[in-house]
Scaffold this motif. Sequence first.
Motif, short mmCIF file in Angstrom:
data_model
loop_
_atom_site.label_atom_id
_atom_site.label_comp_id
_atom_site.label_asym_id
_atom_site.label_seq_id
_atom_site.Cartn_x
_atom_site.Cartn_y
_atom_site.Cartn_z
N TYR A 38 7.32 5.59 -2.40
CA TYR A 38 8.55 5.71 -3.19
C TYR A 38 8.15 5.86 -4.66
N ASN A 39 8.48 6.98 -5.23
CA ASN A 39 8.24 7.22 -6.65
C ASN A 39 6.76 7.09 -7.03
N VAL A 40 5.89 7.69 -6.20
CA VAL A 40 4.45 7.63 -6.45
C VAL A 40 3.82 9.02 -6.50
N PHE A 41 4.61 9.99 -6.90
CA PHE A 41 4.17 11.39 -6.94
C PHE A 41 2.81 11.54 -7.60
N GLN A 42 2.60 10.90 -8.72
CA GLN A 42 1.38 11.09 -9.49
C GLN A 42 0.14 10.44 -8.86
N TYR A 43 0.32 9.55 -7.90
CA TYR A 43 -0.81 8.84 -7.28
C TYR A 43 -1.09 9.26 -5.83
N LEU A 44 -0.17 9.95 -5.22
CA LEU A 44 -0.23 10.17 -3.78
C LEU A 44 -1.45 10.97 -3.34
N GLU A 45 -1.76 12.05 -4.02
CA GLU A 45 -2.92 12.86 -3.63
C GLU A 45 -4.22 12.07 -3.74
N ASP A 46 -4.38 11.32 -4.82
CA ASP A 46 -5.59 10.49 -4.97
C ASP A 46 -5.68 9.47 -3.85
N CYS A 47 -4.56 8.87 -3.49
CA CYS A 47 -4.54 7.88 -2.42
C CYS A 47 -4.96 8.50 -1.09
N LEU A 48 -4.35 9.62 -0.74
CA LEU A 48 -4.67 10.28 0.53
C LEU A 48 -6.11 10.77 0.56
N ASN A 49 -6.57 11.37 -0.53
CA ASN A 49 -7.95 11.85 -0.57
C ASN A 49 -8.94 10.69 -0.45
N SER A 50 -8.63 9.58 -1.07
CA SER A 50 -9.51 8.42 -0.99
C SER A 50 -9.67 7.94 0.45
N ILE A 51 -8.59 7.96 1.19
CA ILE A 51 -8.64 7.53 2.59
C ILE A 51 -9.32 8.58 3.46
N LEU A 52 -8.94 9.84 3.29
CA LEU A 52 -9.43 10.90 4.16
C LEU A 52 -10.91 11.21 4.00
N TYR A 53 -11.46 10.98 2.84
CA TYR A 53 -12.84 11.38 2.60
C TYR A 53 -13.82 10.21 2.64
N GLN A 54 -13.48 9.22 3.44
CA GLN A 54 -14.41 8.13 3.72
C GLN A 54 -15.39 8.60 4.79
N ASP A 55 -16.43 7.85 4.99
CA ASP A 55 -17.44 8.19 6.00
C ASP A 55 -17.03 7.62 7.37
N ILE A 56 -15.82 7.98 7.78
CA ILE A 56 -15.27 7.52 9.06
C ILE A 56 -14.70 8.75 9.76
N ASP A 57 -14.95 8.88 11.03
CA ASP A 57 -14.43 10.01 11.79
C ASP A 57 -12.90 9.97 11.77
N ASN A 58 -12.27 11.10 11.52
CA ASN A 58 -10.80 11.17 11.45
C ASN A 58 -10.12 10.75 12.75
N GLU A 59 -10.83 10.83 13.85
CA GLU A 59 -10.25 10.42 15.13
C GLU A 59 -10.25 8.90 15.30
N ALA A 60 -10.90 8.19 14.39
CA ALA A 60 -11.00 6.74 14.50
C ALA A 60 -9.82 6.02 13.87
N TYR A 61 -8.98 6.76 13.13
CA TYR A 61 -7.86 6.12 12.46
C TYR A 61 -6.70 7.09 12.29
N GLU A 62 -5.55 6.52 12.01
CA GLU A 62 -4.37 7.33 11.69
C GLU A 62 -3.80 6.85 10.37
N ILE A 63 -3.17 7.75 9.68
CA ILE A 63 -2.48 7.41 8.44
C ILE A 63 -0.99 7.58 8.70
N ILE A 64 -0.23 6.52 8.47
CA ILE A 64 1.21 6.56 8.67
C ILE A 64 1.85 6.49 7.29
#
Length: 78
Positions: free
Chosen positions: A9-35
Amino acid sequence: MFSVIIPVYNVFQYLEDCLNSILYQDIDNEAYEIIIVDDCSPYKEDTIIKSYLEEHSNIKYVRHDVNKRSGGARNTGM
């Protein structure tokens, strides 16, 4: 498998950094989901989210019709 719940909610300026931070960890994408639970955000968050949905199959997107505040968004994600 584990889940990462992101209330939005009202986090437009932070959302891409947040998602990129989660997605580009050294963890297989099949090991987790982002809701992502969009709690009727008034800005362009949905545009960013939809672009990520096209590229990442482990992202789930829920948008509330009525603002339920952060606790309600977290509960929806659970």
